[in-house]
Design an enzyme around this catalytic site. Structure first.
Site, mmCIF file in Angstrom:
data_model
loop_
_atom_site.group_PDB
_atom_site.id
_atom_site.type_symbol
_atom_site.label_atom_id
_atom_site.label_comp_id
_atom_site.label_asym_id
_atom_site.label_seq_id
_atom_site.Cartn_x
_atom_site.Cartn_y
_atom_site.Cartn_z
ATOM 1 N N ASP A 176 42.463 48.057 42.408
ATOM 2 C CA ASP A 176 41.759 46.975 41.512
ATOM 3 C C ASP A 176 42.581 46.978 40.175
ATOM 4 O OD1 ASP A 176 39.827 44.609 41.654
ATOM 5 O OD2 ASP A 176 39.497 45.673 39.670
ATOM 6 N N HIS A 226 36.707 45.656 49.713
ATOM 7 C CA HIS A 226 37.291 45.985 48.615
ATOM 8 C C HIS A 226 37.096 47.335 48.183
ATOM 9 C CE1 HIS A 226 39.288 44.920 44.892
ATOM 10 N NE2 HIS A 226 38.097 45.329 44.098
#
Length: 297
Positions: free
Chosen positions: A110, A275
């Site tokens: 990320d 994620h």
């Protein structure tokens, strides 16, 4: 009690080579060739706790809190450069050097993957291997998002606004804001137990201005840096691995093609995890990183 990665030593390492000389909170464990792991949002270095202990069996593993996050310094950002990914990448190079490593492999998730990407472009002789988990390079991300599908990235637009309103809105209900992403982006709630979730929310609550500044940079100076590299034909010279959810199916773009334009030596893998893959599937992520490290640099 503060959460730590078991078996890792903690250091406060100044980034003496960067202009503002911040210090980062850094966990270090293991022995062998160095691997630096950079966390994402809304997390801290603790997101790597499982992968880090796995890799520490035969690598020196370095897990910093990025500037502005966790227990690292959170400098003010008067001119919009303190949280440029170029600045944050320079932090990581300086910290590794302070720990005795002039060259190292680098993996990021990320936000940390955006820092890793910039480090790979700016410091190609320092970063030997690069992994990015579930992100697109900043310029490609903004170009790919459009129409109602961009609603999934509402936070990107919110935190891109001028200083003041985003910080006040988020600070009014920080646990709701940051907790929203912990709930929405995962597929296995058990992967982030209550104690770790609390640690993440505590850290974010104390870092609203710097987290917003990090995101604001990605709508400004980071785009400018990426565009300059694209126009100059600069590419990632090292072996690159990207693990990514199937964003293309939802948002209508070819993630592998976007990454390959930057990384000629690319292994791109679409995964079924959420994620937070380093916490949901740490064995698979560690295996992918070991495969990356086995490739010729």
């Amino acid at each position: 009690m503060p959460q730590i990665i078991p078996g890792f030593a903690y250091h406060r390492v100044p980034t003496a080579e960067t202009p503002d000389g911040v210090a980062l909170n850094v966990a270090v464990g293991g022995a062998g060739s160095p691997v630096v792991l950079l966390h994402g949002f809304p997390q801290t270095h603790l997101m790597w706790r499982h992968v880090a202990t796995d890799l520490a069996a035969d690598h020196t593993v370095i897990c910093p809190d990025l500037r502005g996050y966790g227990a690292s310094d959170k400098p003010a950002d008067p001119d919009g450069t303190a949280y440029a990914k170029r600045t944050m990448a320079a932090d990581i190079v300086a910290v590794a050097r302070a720990l005795g490593h002039d060259r190292f492999a680098l993996a990021g998730h990320d936000r940390g993957a955006l820092v890793a990407f910039r480090a790979g472009l700016d410091h190609p002789d320092t970063v030997t291997h690069l992994a990015a988990l579930d992100v697109l390079p900043t310029l490609d991300m903004w170009e790919a998002m459009h129409g109602i599908t961009a609603a999934v990235g509402f936070h990107l637009y919110l935190m891109a606004q001028p200083p003041g309103l985003p910080e006040r809105m988020i600070a009014a209900a920080p646990d709701d804001f940051f907790g929203h992403f912990l709930d929405l982006w995962g597929t296995d709630p058990a992967a982030i137990p209550a104690s770790i979730r609390t640690a993440y929310l505590d850290a974010c609550r104390a870092a609203v201005p710097s987290i917003v500044a990090d995101y604001r940079a990605s709508a400004g100076i980071d785009v400018a840096h990426d565009r300059a590299d694209r126009e100059a034909g600069n590419r990632l010279r090292m072996p690159v691995t990207v693990l990514q959810q199937d964003w293309g199916a939802a948002l209508g773009f070819d993630a592998e093609a976007l990454w390959r334009a930057w990384a000629p030596d690319l292994h791109h893998e679409t995964v079924a995890y959420g994620h937070f893959m380093a916490e949901e599937a740490p064995t698979d992520v560690a295996k992918a990183l070991r495969a990356l490290l086995s490739r010729s640099a």
